[in-house]
Design an enzyme around this catalytic site. Sequence first.
Site, short mmCIF file in Angstrom:
data_model
loop_
_atom_site.label_atom_id
_atom_site.label_comp_id
_atom_site.label_asym_id
_atom_site.label_seq_id
_atom_site.Cartn_x
_atom_site.Cartn_y
_atom_site.Cartn_z
CE1 TYR A 174 -3.31 2.10 0.16
CE2 TYR A 174 -2.92 3.07 2.43
CZ TYR A 174 -3.06 2.90 1.78
OH TYR A 174 -4.67 4.11 1.93
CG ASN A 176 0.31 2.83 4.87
OD1 ASN A 176 0.85 2.37 4.22
ND2 ASN A 176 -0.07 3.61 5.47
CE LYS A 177 0.98 -1.62 5.22
NZ LYS A 177 0.00 -0.40 5.26
CG ASN A 178 9.42 -0.15 4.92
OD1 ASN A 178 7.86 0.55 5.94
ND2 ASN A 178 10.00 -1.01 6.52
#
Length: 381
Positions: A174, A176-178
Amino acid sequence: MLLVAEPSLGEEEKAALAAVIDSGWITMGDRTRAFEHAFADAHGVGDAVAVGSCTAGLHLALAALGIGPGDEVLVPAATFVATVNCVLYVGATPVFVDIEGLDLPLMSLSDAEAKRTERTRAVMLVDYAGYLPDRERWRAFAAANGLALIEDAAHSAGIAGAGTIGDVGVFSFYGNKNMTTAEGGMVFARDETVLERIRLLRGHGMTSGTQQRLTGHARGYDVPMLGFNHRMDELRAAVGLVQLGKLSDWNAKRRVLTESYRSLLERHCPEVAMPFSAPRPSAHHILPVLLPPGAEREAVVDQLRAEGIQTSVHYAPVHHFTLYRERFPGVALPLTEEFARRELTLPLHPKMGEAHVEAVVRVLARALARIPTAACQGAAP
């Protein structure tokens, strides 16, 4: 505004997308398969299945393991609601488990044991904030009780051992993930048969894909099981391949920033607690802190926002949402609830530098100094 999370996207991702468009093949194909192999290799596993989201992967994991009506699944409430929603998708019953403690907001093994019944079929672990649960203890618990073990690894991409604690591990890409593909996920499974079942289930249960039939590798298809449309497309896979190449460096940067936060908070805001004080493998996905008991969190949030700093809360307890409160009344998780009352997520992403961390701590110190119940000591950095 200094954001809590911010994706790193640039010319390489644009070029990868353009190449897919120019190829004329945008649905699941060679790039998706290449992404599966590359992500598996990066984590030291044999193969993987790319899916449309982590939620899709968790749904497929439960379905592939045969979890369904009449079964119970032990779940944390300290997670994003999708973790628990997937249990309802397959008709099973989620059983909420408390966390180990305020310093270790991972699912409690002792509370899981207390809530296990003869109907319990699976455990859903969550790598909260990117920190890995205790592999051997949970494996022993699952084996001793004949339970499937599923790891929601949405927060932990790129860390050795992530996604391999249990029978199935599921990652998120998604925004906002790393690393990100905007939407998307990846699934690992210890048993190759389970992984292949997940591969079939993601595409309507069809035994061949469109590209296989187009290229002559398959003449038709069968549908031996009820499947879903949980596929990944070539556009997202292409972005994922680029992002994966940068993930190790980004995670290293997150680790440095996290260590800086811990040092500065201990020095200037000693009553702001930072969980996970004991070393533990982590992708450092988010930066959760606990405000002092009684601190007015909304006032702190407003002060930080006024000075250009976004914050968030990870997470509102799932059992407090209307859907779950009405379906499962009377659930009490004292540690989870206390953690959720005091938790505040500070900005953490690779675009930040040491100066950003110092600025966040400085503003947080000022905000807490204005609240009588807080005892933020010392000069702000």
